[in-house]
Enzyme design. Structure first.
Site: not given
Ligand code: NDP
Ligand code: DGY
Length: 328
Positions: A84, A186, A245, A293, A295
């Protein structure tokens, strides 16, 4: 490198779940070149493998930048990432060249939220330390002051980035008796009401939370967000958890905060770099729990991610709808 199938050329940068491979190889629209390994494709082989490709199916560990796009050449129509997160893709360059992008939102939300809660509890209640003490003979008797940690009941939790995963984490944490759920980002979120979420400034979140969970995407604004100034505002008893990340955190500043007693503990599912070198200072700390990593790592989730990334790729190749297209 192994070649299966024919027609449009596709480069797959790693072994992926068979659910995805099956879709690609039976579609009858593409010839698949697979980097047939569980380890990342070396940069030189990536540059070679993408030559003339119409589609690339990549992973979060593959940096897809102008050099890769140049190497692929003008045939390239679609990049499908098995993730994602898309911070490894040079989005501006990709957009400029009219290349479509597929990714895997939603299907990994539950698995990632579940793992984040597990990491938070393991860190706050010191599970890895406890397991180690049982094994090394450190468990001499039940002791009133031994291996105490922090509980969620009555606590304030702060979620940085209440997106799909942040919200799923919040929903899972509330039944533990969390008193206040703060979030920053945001924009305020309409569905935050489901968890009584209070939209607050980052400063308020950092200084008032007992648990801070980072679940935002990595962007130029969030890179290094959790630094010395950030940790210095946290309570000494607070627990920090990151499953977004690694680059959102300044790890030197985190190490300092953990060793000076500025904060109580940290749980990280993501680091910089990945893998974290085994001699990294953070790995010497009992109050830092680091996971590799994982998740989204459930069998079913990875299978669905594989299938979705393959369907995205096919949609991009054929110029039809992609089930999950990144719009930019
Ligand atoms: P979303 O796009 O649904 O959520 C991302 C969030 O980040 C939004 O709510 C957004 O808020 C927020 N954001 C963006 N800019 C800022 C900022 N400057 N300050 C605070 N918040 C901010 O994505 P997902 O929830 O699906 O995934 C989030 C992240 O999780 C992925 O991008 C990935 O990096 C990570 N991930 C990690 C995994 C792992 O294995 N550990 C697995 C899957 C994902 P707003 O809408 O207000 O901009
Ligand atoms: C993602 O999807 O961004 C994760 O970090 C791994 O699933």
């Amino acid at each position: 490198m192994q070649t299966v199938g024919k027609l449009m050329k596709v480069f797959v940068t790693r072994r992926i779940p068979q659910e995805g491979m099956k879709i690609l190889t039976t579609a009858g629209v593409c010839e698949v070149s697979l980097w047939d390994s569980d380890e990342p494709v070396p940069r030189a082989d990536l540059l070679k493998g993408v030559q003339g490709a119409h589609g690339i199916l990549c992973l979060l560990s593959d940096k897809i930048d102008a050099e890769v796009l140049d190497a692929a050449g003008p045939n390239l129509k679609v990049i499908s990432t098995l993730s994602v997160g898309f911070d490894h893709l040079a989005i501006d360059e990709i957009k400029k060249r009219g290349i479509r992008v597929g990714y895997t939102p939603d299907v990994l939300t539950d698995a990632t939220a579940e793992l984040t809660v597990a990491l938070l509890l393991a860190t706050a209640r010191r599970l890895p330390e406890g397991v180690e003490e049982v094994k090394n003979g450190g468990w001499s008797s039940w002791k009133p002051l031994w291996l105490c940690g922090y509980g969620l009941s009555g606590s304030t939790v702060g979620v940085i980035g209440l997106g799909r995963i942040g919200m799923a984490i919040a929903r899972r944490l509330m039944p533990f008796g969390v008193k206040r759920l703060l979030y920053s980002g945001r924009t305020a979120k309409a569905n935050a009401a489901d968890v009584n979420g209070e939209f607050v400034s980052l400063d308020t979140l950092v200084s008032e939370s007992d648990f801070i969970v980072v679940s935002c995407s990595l962007t130029p604004e969030t890179q290094g967000l959790c630094d010395k100034a950030f940790f210095s505002k946290m309570k000494n008893t607070a627990v920090f958890v990151n499953s977004s990340r690694g680059a959102v955190v300044n790890q030197e500043d985190l190490y300092e905060a953990l060793t000076s007693g500025q904060i109580a503990a940290a749980g990280l599912d993501v680091t910089t770099p990945e893998p974290l070198p085994t001699n990294h200072p953070l790995l010497t700390l009992k109050n830092c729990v680091v996971l590799p990593h994982i998740g989204s790592a459930t069998y079913s989730t990875r299978g669905v991610m594989g299938a979705l990334s393959a369907q995205n790729l096919l949609g991009g190749l054929q110029g039809t709808d992609m089930p999950s297209e990144l719009t930019f």
